[in-house]
Design a protein around this motif. Structure first.
Motif, mmCIF file in Angstrom:
data_model
loop_
_atom_site.group_PDB
_atom_site.id
_atom_site.type_symbol
_atom_site.label_atom_id
_atom_site.label_comp_id
_atom_site.label_asym_id
_atom_site.label_seq_id
_atom_site.Cartn_x
_atom_site.Cartn_y
_atom_site.Cartn_z
ATOM 1 N N VAL A 1 0.858 -1.182 0.000
ATOM 2 C CA VAL A 1 0.000 0.000 0.000
ATOM 3 C C VAL A 1 0.894 1.231 0.000
ATOM 4 N N THR A 2 0.628 2.133 -0.943
ATOM 5 C CA THR A 2 1.440 3.331 -1.084
ATOM 6 C C THR A 2 0.547 4.540 -1.329
ATOM 7 N N GLY A 3 1.092 5.727 -1.104
ATOM 8 C CA GLY A 3 0.392 6.962 -1.429
ATOM 9 C C GLY A 3 -0.613 7.422 -0.396
ATOM 10 N N ILE A 4 -0.527 6.933 0.835
ATOM 11 C CA ILE A 4 -1.448 7.412 1.861
ATOM 12 C C ILE A 4 -0.749 8.460 2.731
ATOM 13 N N TYR A 5 -1.540 9.361 3.286
ATOM 14 C CA TYR A 5 -0.991 10.363 4.192
ATOM 15 C C TYR A 5 -2.028 10.757 5.229
ATOM 16 N N LEU A 6 -1.531 11.253 6.362
ATOM 17 C CA LEU A 6 -2.375 11.722 7.451
ATOM 18 C C LEU A 6 -2.332 13.240 7.494
ATOM 19 N N THR A 7 -3.441 13.841 7.882
ATOM 20 C CA THR A 7 -3.484 15.289 8.003
ATOM 21 C C THR A 7 -4.460 15.679 9.104
ATOM 22 N N TYR A 8 -4.251 16.848 9.673
ATOM 23 C CA TYR A 8 -5.176 17.430 10.650
ATOM 24 C C TYR A 8 -5.054 18.943 10.569
ATOM 25 N N ASP A 9 -6.022 19.644 11.143
ATOM 26 C CA ASP A 9 -6.019 21.106 11.094
ATOM 27 C C ASP A 9 -4.746 21.659 11.727
ATOM 28 N N HIS A 10 -4.213 22.685 11.125
ATOM 29 C CA HIS A 10 -3.050 23.438 11.610
ATOM 30 C C HIS A 10 -1.725 22.688 11.488
ATOM 31 N N ASN B 1 -6.827 4.122 -8.044
ATOM 32 C CA ASN B 1 -6.174 3.982 -9.352
ATOM 33 C C ASN B 1 -6.701 4.955 -10.395
ATOM 34 N N LYS B 2 -7.908 5.477 -10.174
ATOM 35 C CA LYS B 2 -8.500 6.423 -11.114
ATOM 36 C C LYS B 2 -8.208 7.874 -10.737
ATOM 37 N N GLY B 3 -7.444 8.065 -9.660
ATOM 38 C CA GLY B 3 -7.095 9.406 -9.223
ATOM 39 C C GLY B 3 -8.118 10.059 -8.310
ATOM 40 N N LYS B 4 -9.141 9.315 -7.897
ATOM 41 C CA LYS B 4 -10.173 9.860 -7.013
ATOM 42 C C LYS B 4 -9.650 9.870 -5.573
ATOM 43 N N LEU B 5 -9.783 11.038 -4.916
ATOM 44 C CA LEU B 5 -9.325 11.195 -3.535
ATOM 45 C C LEU B 5 -10.333 10.564 -2.575
ATOM 46 N N LYS C 1 -7.876 -3.525 5.557
ATOM 47 C CA LYS C 1 -8.470 -4.854 5.432
ATOM 48 C C LYS C 1 -8.402 -5.416 4.017
ATOM 49 N N SER C 2 -8.600 -4.533 3.010
ATOM 50 C CA SER C 2 -8.609 -5.030 1.637
ATOM 51 C C SER C 2 -8.348 -3.887 0.663
ATOM 52 N N VAL C 3 -7.963 -4.273 -0.556
ATOM 53 C CA VAL C 3 -7.781 -3.350 -1.670
ATOM 54 C C VAL C 3 -8.545 -3.937 -2.848
ATOM 55 N N ASP C 4 -9.480 -3.147 -3.425
ATOM 56 C CA ASP C 4 -10.214 -3.682 -4.576
ATOM 57 C C ASP C 4 -9.443 -3.418 -5.872
ATOM 58 N N GLU C 5 -9.990 -3.862 -7.000
ATOM 59 C CA GLU C 5 -9.288 -3.756 -8.287
ATOM 60 C C GLU C 5 -9.080 -2.306 -8.725
ATOM 61 N N ASP C 6 -9.867 -1.367 -8.168
ATOM 62 C CA ASP C 6 -9.694 0.048 -8.499
ATOM 63 C C ASP C 6 -8.733 0.761 -7.553
ATOM 64 N N GLY C 7 -8.193 0.034 -6.585
ATOM 65 C CA GLY C 7 -7.261 0.630 -5.640
ATOM 66 C C GLY C 7 -7.940 1.263 -4.442
ATOM 67 N N LYS C 8 -9.229 1.009 -4.264
ATOM 68 C CA LYS C 8 -9.954 1.539 -3.116
ATOM 69 C C LYS C 8 -9.671 0.652 -1.909
ATOM 70 N N LEU C 9 -9.324 1.285 -0.790
ATOM 71 C CA LEU C 9 -8.951 0.578 0.424
ATOM 72 C C LEU C 9 -10.132 0.475 1.375
ATOM 73 N N LYS C 10 -10.191 -0.620 2.123
ATOM 74 C CA LYS C 10 -11.176 -0.776 3.172
ATOM 75 C C LYS C 10 -10.423 -0.781 4.499
#
Length: 132
Positions: free
Chosen positions: A40-49, A87-91, A113-122
């Motif tokens: 799994v790659t390309g994930i990041y965490l963010t919060y206000d400020h 995989n389609k570039g949807k955030l 838990k899982s990654v579907d064929e479109d790269g969507k994570l559960k």
């Protein structure tokens, strides 16, 4: 009588230890578990400020990544979210901490838990937050 005193001493020591651990824990200890058969790659965490998003390195299949995030005391009211693109570039956005303020601490377990064929994570997120 000596056995009772030993038991009481052990209980008091344990209680003081637990209170000390909770009181002096700093920030959020976050563990991300990848339970999928894919890296799994390309994930990041963010919060206000936060000045820059916290990029998470690639997490290999069936491996974990741990980090500590210690927001400044002046963060105000905030939420923490995990973001990634499929995989389609949807955030996509996943709530990690629904509400916190500066000085809060705790443990967060994020399980992929899982990654579907479109790269969507559960995800499954478990949070244990302390107000102090």
């Amino acid at each position: 009588m000596k056995k009772i005193l030993v038991v009481i001493a052990i209980l008091i020591t344990g209680i003081v230890g637990i209170i000390g651990y909770v009181h002096f824990q700093s920030g959020f200890d976050i563990k991300i578990k990848n339970q999928t058969n894919k890296d799994v790659t390309g994930i990041y965490l963010t919060y206000d400020h936060v000045k820059t998003d916290l990029k998470i390195p690639t997490i290999a299949s069936h491996k974990d990544y741990k980090l500590n995030i210690n927001p400044s005391k002046d963060v105000g009211e905030s939420t923490m979210e995990l973001h990634y693109k499929d995989n389609k570039g949807k955030l996509h956005t996943e709530s990690v901490i629904g509400y916190f303020e500066g000085g809060y601490s705790g443990n967060i377990l994020i399980t992929i838990k899982s990654v579907d064929e479109d790269g969507k994570l559960k995800f499954k997120v478990k949070e244990d937050i302390s107000l102090y």
